[in-house]
Design a protein around this motif. Structure first.
Motif, PDB file in Angstrom:
ATOM      1  N   ARG A  28      37.857  10.694 -18.586  1.00 48.66           N
ATOM      2  CA  ARG A  28      36.531  11.490 -18.380  1.00 48.66           C
ATOM      3  C   ARG A  28      35.513  10.378 -19.187  1.00 48.66           C
ATOM      4  NH1 ARG A  28      41.123  14.822 -20.447  1.00 48.66           N
ATOM      5  NH2 ARG A  28      40.037  14.750 -22.367  1.00 48.66           N
ATOM      6  N   ILE A  29      34.712   9.859 -18.305  1.00 47.58           N
ATOM      7  CA  ILE A  29      33.684   9.050 -18.610  1.00 47.58           C
ATOM      8  C   ILE A  29      32.179  10.004 -18.860  1.00 47.58           C
ATOM      9  CG2 ILE A  29      32.282   6.914 -17.876  1.00 47.58           C
ATOM     10  CD1 ILE A  29      35.297   6.141 -17.974  1.00 47.58           C
ATOM     11  N   VAL A  30      31.588   9.563 -19.912  1.00 49.66           N
ATOM     12  CA  VAL A  30      30.229  10.050 -19.802  1.00 49.66           C
ATOM     13  C   VAL A  30      29.222   8.966 -19.828  1.00 49.66           C
ATOM     14  CG1 VAL A  30      28.505  11.162 -21.584  1.00 49.66           C
ATOM     15  CG2 VAL A  30      30.831  12.083 -21.325  1.00 49.66           C
ATOM     16  N   VAL A  31      28.257   9.180 -19.036  1.00 49.66           N
ATOM     17  CA  VAL A  31      27.315   8.039 -18.795  1.00 49.66           C
ATOM     18  C   VAL A  31      25.981   8.671 -19.451  1.00 49.66           C
ATOM     19  CG1 VAL A  31      26.154   6.673 -17.108  1.00 49.66           C
ATOM     20  CG2 VAL A  31      28.467   7.472 -16.631  1.00 49.66           C
ATOM     21  N   MET A  84      41.210  16.702 -15.047  1.00 49.43           N
ATOM     22  CA  MET A  84      40.180  16.262 -13.678  1.00 49.43           C
ATOM     23  C   MET A  84      39.784  14.777 -14.321  1.00 49.43           C
ATOM     24  SD  MET A  84      38.798  16.827 -10.933  1.00 49.43           S
ATOM     25  CE  MET A  84      39.094  18.554 -10.440  1.00 49.43           C
ATOM     26  N   THR A  85      39.633  14.078 -13.204  1.00 52.59           N
ATOM     27  CA  THR A  85      38.943  12.895 -13.594  1.00 52.59           C
ATOM     28  C   THR A  85      37.450  13.198 -13.344  1.00 52.59           C
ATOM     29  OG1 THR A  85      40.874  11.647 -12.303  1.00 52.59           O
ATOM     30  CG2 THR A  85      38.778  10.238 -12.662  1.00 52.59           C
ATOM     31  N   MET A  86      36.577  12.835 -14.340  1.00 55.84           N
ATOM     32  CA  MET A  86      35.308  13.129 -14.487  1.00 55.84           C
ATOM     33  C   MET A  86      34.130  12.053 -14.752  1.00 55.84           C
ATOM     34  SD  MET A  86      35.863  16.726 -16.439  1.00 55.84           S
ATOM     35  CE  MET A  86      34.170  17.430 -16.578  1.00 55.84           C
ATOM     36  N   ILE A  87      33.240  11.796 -14.173  1.00 59.35           N
ATOM     37  CA  ILE A  87      32.064  11.036 -14.700  1.00 59.35           C
ATOM     38  C   ILE A  87      30.971  12.039 -14.756  1.00 59.35           C
ATOM     39  CG2 ILE A  87      30.623   9.256 -13.932  1.00 59.35           C
ATOM     40  CD1 ILE A  87      32.796   7.936 -12.345  1.00 59.35           C
ATOM     41  N   MET A 113      25.369  15.173 -26.329  1.00 60.21           N
ATOM     42  CA  MET A 113      26.094  14.407 -27.019  1.00 60.21           C
ATOM     43  C   MET A 113      27.364  15.103 -27.590  1.00 60.21           C
ATOM     44  SD  MET A 113      25.285  11.257 -26.266  1.00 60.21           S
ATOM     45  CE  MET A 113      24.574  11.272 -24.870  1.00 60.21           C
ATOM     46  N   GLY A 114      27.056  16.305 -27.944  1.00 61.59           N
ATOM     47  CA  GLY A 114      28.147  17.305 -28.284  1.00 61.59           C
ATOM     48  C   GLY A 114      29.268  17.286 -27.470  1.00 61.59           C
ATOM     49  N   PHE A 115      29.064  17.482 -26.232  1.00 58.79           N
ATOM     50  CA  PHE A 115      30.013  17.665 -25.108  1.00 58.79           C
ATOM     51  C   PHE A 115      30.648  16.339 -24.955  1.00 58.79           C
ATOM     52  CE2 PHE A 115      30.630  16.527 -20.557  1.00 58.79           C
ATOM     53  CZ  PHE A 115      31.606  17.336 -20.146  1.00 58.79           C
ATOM     54  N   ALA A 116      30.037  14.949 -25.005  1.00 61.79           N
ATOM     55  CA  ALA A 116      30.507  13.770 -24.958  1.00 61.79           C
ATOM     56  C   ALA A 116      31.355  13.488 -26.072  1.00 61.79           C
ATOM     57  CB  ALA A 116      29.234  12.720 -25.097  1.00 61.79           C
ATOM     58  N   ASP A 149      36.589  10.179 -22.774  1.00 58.32           N
ATOM     59  CA  ASP A 149      37.358   9.212 -23.155  1.00 58.32           C
ATOM     60  C   ASP A 149      36.668   7.945 -23.554  1.00 58.32           C
ATOM     61  OD1 ASP A 149      39.837  10.560 -22.753  1.00 58.32           O
ATOM     62  OD2 ASP A 149      39.691  10.448 -20.706  1.00 58.32           O
ATOM     63  N   ARG A 150      35.667   7.800 -22.484  1.00 58.32           N
ATOM     64  CA  ARG A 150      34.823   6.384 -22.779  1.00 58.32           C
ATOM     65  C   ARG A 150      33.245   6.727 -22.492  1.00 58.32           C
ATOM     66  NH1 ARG A 150      35.438   1.843 -18.755  1.00 58.32           N
ATOM     67  NH2 ARG A 150      37.040   3.239 -17.787  1.00 58.32           N
ATOM     68  N   MET A 151      32.464   6.278 -23.239  1.00 61.02           N
ATOM     69  CA  MET A 151      30.957   6.169 -23.129  1.00 61.02           C
ATOM     70  C   MET A 151      30.577   4.746 -22.496  1.00 61.02           C
ATOM     71  SD  MET A 151      30.482   9.169 -24.816  1.00 61.02           S
ATOM     72  CE  MET A 151      28.528   8.983 -24.609  1.00 61.02           C
ATOM     73  N   VAL A 152      29.540   5.171 -21.407  1.00 60.80           N
ATOM     74  CA  VAL A 152      28.874   4.323 -20.843  1.00 60.80           C
ATOM     75  C   VAL A 152      27.567   4.349 -20.931  1.00 60.80           C
ATOM     76  CG1 VAL A 152      28.381   3.084 -18.609  1.00 60.80           C
ATOM     77  CG2 VAL A 152      30.733   4.144 -18.827  1.00 60.80           C
TER      78      VAL A 152
END
Lengths: 246, 369
Positions: A33-36, A191-194, A200-203, A208-211
């Motif tokens: 799970r990536i948060v951009v 699920m694989t998610m971008i 930011m709470g959700f992040a 798994d990783r922040m971009v």
């Protein structure tokens, strides 16, 4: 860089003279799970829109689940079957009922029989917790409900990857949680998610990783823990101080 | 209005007081308006009905030419002389179609609604069969009207009146519809050749008057066709009318296409729908819905413009009317003829207008106005 389900290598994109993506390299592995995040105009939406070819990149290589995105229409179709997308503006089809919104693609793209597609739609609506709205039209729902329908519509195509383009930015504050809850469930389901978001709470909960992106570049990539507590770049620090103290 | 209604003031009384007599000025205007409406409507009713001649004049004689009309016997004392319409009714409705074959036209008129309901009402029971009939109808209609196996051939030069008006109007609109969708989509295409062709076609057709197109179709069409193929006049007019209508309708539809947010296509594409699937299931239904008012506008315009075929020698409703007025036996009955023709045009145009309102209402899926 290990081979992931999504890889972007040296991706460059221009809108006219404007260099919107500058040498983007990103690899996402399965179930990650990536948060951009990043300021507006930093190219985060453009980047994820390149992943299902809503935007075309001019240089570099994008490979999704072993399929390279080129001008080849067949490849684009295959990638779009793998990748679901949720938009900031929901983009539900206003002339179709909630149920029809969800059954449309299974019936037309997967050639699923209508009855089966409707059953599937109801299951998806249970997952996003609004089965009672099945026969309404999008215009009769609240923003939060519409976005959950949009998620259900994407899930009905059984994608391996979900892209979220600022899914809560167009919502009233009290509706954000109901949408984020559904996304958290989805993340916990593997699920694989971008996700492009400023929540930011959700992040912190699911990423798994922040971009972090700025001016078309990936400035920083880190685990949430490191990203929020000990960011490396000054640009990231400035962004975080602004977003966390608003 | 809210609040309790008192016993002495029923709701009609208070509605009149609130809306018609709320002040002295308002009261005077109301009274003047009522007087005006009374004068106009009594004149119209007297002229068209109460003081008018239908089959016989005020002496009870059967009217066989204009000299029998009451208003020509006692000038200034009588209303319309509708006998001209009644005597020439066959011409108004069928043109010069043989009287003994008129049942064929009647049958086509009678079947036409069945051919159209399937298109117009999607919640119709057994709609599928109506749609089959819709596709069969052009062939049935052509066979009945033109003749062929077992039926005497009636050349289009004998068609006239309402038959020609409806033939050109209905066929022109129905043929133009799919063509206009293709043109509108083509004009927004990313493929330069297709786009250019569509732009040139639309701009050219829109840039010239319909009369010019009709002349062109009449004179030029035979030049493009192989030697010996001489399409008849009516068919040439139909080509002109269809092209004209398709260009206008295409622009109306393009307006609708432009109003659809880009996100709709993106959402459809991200779900894996192809261009044609997205267009057919997502974009067109919404674009056409938005375009209903301008589309109906062009349809009504075209229906009335079919009367221009008069200038290439076809006798549509108006042409037959002008012939009636020019007839020595019935001269100077312009009003009757033009009122009658206007009424027929009005009925059809009004029906189109009402249908478009019905459609807009039916397709409304949100709570907005």
């Amino acid at each position: 860089m290990k081979q992931g389900i999504i890889t972007l290598e040296h991706v460059n994109k221009w809108f006219g003279d404007f260099h919107v993506l500058k040498d983007i390299n990103l690899s996402v592995s399965k179930k990650e799970r990536i948060v951009v995040c990043g300021p507006s105009g930093s190219g985060k939406s453009t980047m994820i829109r390149c992943i299902n070819r809503l935007e075309e990149h001019q240089e570099g290589k994008i490979v999704v689940d072993g399929i390279e995105l080129t001008g080849n229409l067949k490849n684009i179709d295959s990638v779009r079957k793998e990748v679901g997308m949720v938009f900031q503006q929901f983009n539900l089809f206003p002339h179709l009922s909630v149920k029809e919104n969800i059954t449309l693609a299974p019936i037309w793209v997967k050639k699923m029989p209508k009855a089966e597609a409707e059953e599937l739609a109801m299951r998806q609506l249970e997952i996003v917790k609004i089965p009672e709205q099945a026969n309404k039209y999008p215009g009769q729902l609240s923003g939060g409900q519409q976005q959950r329908v949009a998620i259900a519509r994407s899930l009905a195509m059984n994608p391996n990857i979900m892209l979220f383009d600022e899914p809560t930015s167009a919502l009233d504050p009290e509706m954000i949680k109901e949408v984020l809850d559904v996304m958290v469930d989805l993340a916990e389901g593997g699920m694989t998610m971008i996700v492009v978001t400023h929540e930011m709470g959700f992040a912190k909960t699911v990423a798994d990783r922040m971009v972090f992106m700025d001016e078309g570049k990936i400035v920083e990539e880190a685990s949430p823990d490191k990203f929020f507590n000990n960011p490396e770049s000054d640009r990231t620090k400035l962004f975080l101080s602004q977003i966390l103290h608003q | 209005m809210s609040g309790p209604i008192s016993l002495t003031h029923n709701k009609y009384y208070s509605w009149c007081r609130d809306n018609l007599f709320s002040s002295w000025i308002n009261g005077i205007i109301t009274i003047l308006s009522i007087y005006f409406i009374y004068e106009v409507s009594s004149f119209i009713l007297n002229w068209t009905i109460f003081e008018a001649d239908f089959v016989t004049n005020f002496r009870g004689e059967r009217i066989i030419d204009r000299t029998f009309c009451s208003k020509n016997i006692e000038p200034g004392q009588h209303g319309a002389c509708w006998a001209i319409i009644i005597v020439r009714f066959h011409q108004f409705i069928y043109g010069f179609y043989p009287v003994e074959e008129a049942w064929r036209v009647n049958l086509v008129y009678g079947l036409l609604p069945f051919a159209l309901v399937g298109i117009f009402f999607d919640n119709l029971p057994f709609r599928k069969y109506f749609i089959y009939f819709t596709f069969l109808f052009p062939f049935i209609g052509y066979f009945l009207l033109y003749g062929g196996i077992g039926l005497d051939a009636v050349g289009t030069s004998k068609w006239g009146g309402l038959l020609v008006t409806l033939f050109l109007g209905v066929t022109g609109i129905l043929l133009a519809f799919p063509l206009s969708i293709i043109l509108a989509l083509g004009r927004r295409s990313k493929m330069p050749v297709i786009k250019t062709i569509c732009v040139i076609f639309i701009e050219f057709i829109r840039g010239v008057p319909l009369i010019t197109l009709l002349f062109t179709a009449n004179v030029m069409l035979p030049l493009f066709l192989p030697e010996g193929v001489r399409p008849d006049n009516l068919l040439r007019a139909l080509v002109g009318v269809t092209l004209f209508q398709s260009a206008y309708m295409a622009e109306a539809i393009r307006g609708g296409l432009q109003a659809i947010p880009k996100g709709q296509l993106e959402a459809a594409q991200s779900l894996g729908l192809t261009y044609w699937q997205s267009t057919r299931k997502i974009i067109l239904p919404q674009a056409l819905k938005i375009s209903i008012p301008p589309i109906v506008n062009t349809c009504i315009g075209l229906f009335k413009d079919t009367s221009l075929v008069l200038i290439i020698g076809l006798f549509d409703l108006l042409g037959v009317g002008r012939a009636a007025v020019a007839d020595i036996d019935w001269a100077k009955l312009h009003y009757e003829v033009y009122v009658f023709i206007s009424l027929i045009f009005f009925i059809f145009c009004f029906l189109m207008s009402r249908y478009s309102l019905y459609l807009e209402k039916k397709l409304k899926t949100d709570n907005s106005n």
